[in-house]
Write an enzyme that holds these catalytic residues in place. Structure first.
Site, short mmCIF file in Angstrom:
data_model
loop_
_atom_site.label_atom_id
_atom_site.label_comp_id
_atom_site.label_asym_id
_atom_site.label_seq_id
_atom_site.Cartn_x
_atom_site.Cartn_y
_atom_site.Cartn_z
N ARG A 242 0.74 -1.43 -0.07
CA ARG A 242 -0.05 -0.06 0.06
C ARG A 242 0.97 1.16 0.10
O ARG A 242 1.94 1.23 0.69
CB ARG A 242 -0.94 0.05 1.13
CG ARG A 242 -2.22 -1.02 1.11
CD ARG A 242 -3.29 -0.30 0.13
NE ARG A 242 -4.38 -1.12 0.10
CZ ARG A 242 -4.49 -2.15 -0.76
NH1 ARG A 242 -3.41 -2.72 -1.68
NH2 ARG A 242 -5.59 -2.96 -0.98
N GLU A 271 -3.43 7.34 -4.56
CA GLU A 271 -3.96 6.76 -6.10
C GLU A 271 -5.14 7.40 -6.41
O GLU A 271 -6.18 7.60 -5.48
CB GLU A 271 -4.23 5.20 -6.02
CG GLU A 271 -2.73 4.53 -5.89
CD GLU A 271 -2.94 3.11 -5.57
OE1 GLU A 271 -3.76 2.48 -5.91
OE2 GLU A 271 -1.65 2.35 -5.25
N HIS A 289 -0.49 0.14 -9.98
CA HIS A 289 -1.12 -0.90 -9.03
C HIS A 289 -1.74 -2.08 -10.04
O HIS A 289 -2.85 -2.55 -10.16
CB HIS A 289 -2.05 -0.35 -8.26
CG HIS A 289 -2.50 -0.92 -7.15
ND1 HIS A 289 -3.41 -0.20 -6.15
CD2 HIS A 289 -2.51 -2.19 -6.67
CE1 HIS A 289 -3.29 -1.31 -5.15
NE2 HIS A 289 -2.98 -2.46 -5.36
#
Length: 329
Positions: A242, A271, A289
């Protein structure tokens, strides 16, 4: 018959979802806004829903499952089956307080995420972004510099869960020494020939640091300016977990100073926005990602969510309950 609510889409296991109609009434919220979803809840459209399938795209429709959303969910709801290894966008404590069990998808994501971690590690060690971009710009090698070999380097893994252990297995094939730090030491069977060290020792003695832990209040910005100061000069940072585990502004400063040689990142603090100092730095390998974005992994994740859902309905318990609820449900 109780209902199951699908938020978002099921792409690879649609048949298995539809087969659940023998034990559940199937309801869907395939798209829309948070306001739409809240209104549907308040109007009683989901009043018989026992279990929610929360797809890995559901956040863009409903936003996080925070206190506001939990307050309007139907009183019949007992289970949330989340498609994703990370679940920081679900208020687990709030769910626990309301008697709602939450599952995630560990194990299914391990191989694909570890593969991307190794890809980023090698790319960062070799500073591969420079020649890759030069070649596409018609400049052949451009400003390519000498990289670093993985052989003989110490890989420090922060968070030696399933993904961390798969990362270790792959790194050993490159001749790397593995050390790790966890909240608690692993059993000898799981630890293998990796070395358990303190957090400070991990920072001080690793040549490459891979972040493989969950994001929560205690791990947010676990790597920041103070931690970078404790690291070796020229360390390489890899993050597939993360983004908010790292203070990105501190990482940019550490890269600019040369404290950090390079980094390989698949996740970001805000993000889909990426810190501009990372985008502009040719020493950083960036991916958007995509850690679990393979056909096989996506299907395995969907099937695990459905297995959790079926187990919840038929047995009253889920297969991969989140760790925070292990002693509750």
């Amino acid at each position: 018959m109780p209902s199951a609510l699908l938020i978002g889409e099921i792409t690879h296991a649609r048949k298995e979802w539809e087969e659940l109609s023998s034990i559940l009434t199937l309801t869907e919220f395939p798209s829309g806004t948070r306001e739409d979803f809240i209104r549907n809840c308040k109007e009683g459209q989901y009043d018989d829903v026992l279990v929610i399938y929360r797809s890995n795209t559901s956040t863009k429709f409903t936003g996080p499952f925070d206190a506001e959303l939990l307050a309007v969910l139907p009183k019949s709801l007992k289970y949330i089956c989340h498609n994703g290894a990370g679940y920081d966008n679900i208020d687990v404590k709030g769910c626990t307080d309301k008697g709602i069990a939450v599952s995630s998808t560990p194990v299914a994501v391990n191989h694909a995420t570890a593969d991307v971690g190794i890809f980023l590690m090698i790319g960062a060690l070799r500073q591969a972004y420079v020649p890759l971009s030069a070649l596409r710009a018609g400049q052949w090698q451009g400003q390519t510099t000498l990289g670093r070999d993985p052989q003989g380097k110490v890989l420090g893994i922060l968070g030696m869960g399933g993904i961390g252990r798969e990362m270790a297995n792959r790194a050993k094939a490159f001749g790397m020494k593995i050390q790790y730090h966890n909240r608690s030491r692993l059993s000898p069977e799981l630890e293998g020939d990796a070395t358990y060290v303190s957090f400070d020792e991990l920072l001080a003695s690793s040549d490459v640091l891979s972040l493989n832990l969950a994001l929560n209040a205690s791990t947010r910005h676990i790597i920041g300016e103070k931690e970078f100061q404790k690291m070796k000069d020229g360390i390489v940072i890899v993050n597939t977990a993360r983004g908010a585990l790292i203070d990105e502004k501190a990482l940019v400063a550490a890269l600019d100073s040369g404290k950090v040689l390079s980094a390989g990142l698949d996740v970001y603090e805000n993000e889909p926005v990426v810190e501009q100092g990372l985008v502009n730095n040719p020493k950083v390998m960036l991916l958007p990602h995509i850690g679990t974005m393979t056909y096989e992994t996506q299907k395995d994740m969907e099937l695990l969510v459905l297995n959790n859902l079926r187990s919840a309905v038929e047995k009253g318990k889920m297969i991969t309950l989140v760790p925070e609820q292990k002693n509750v449900f």
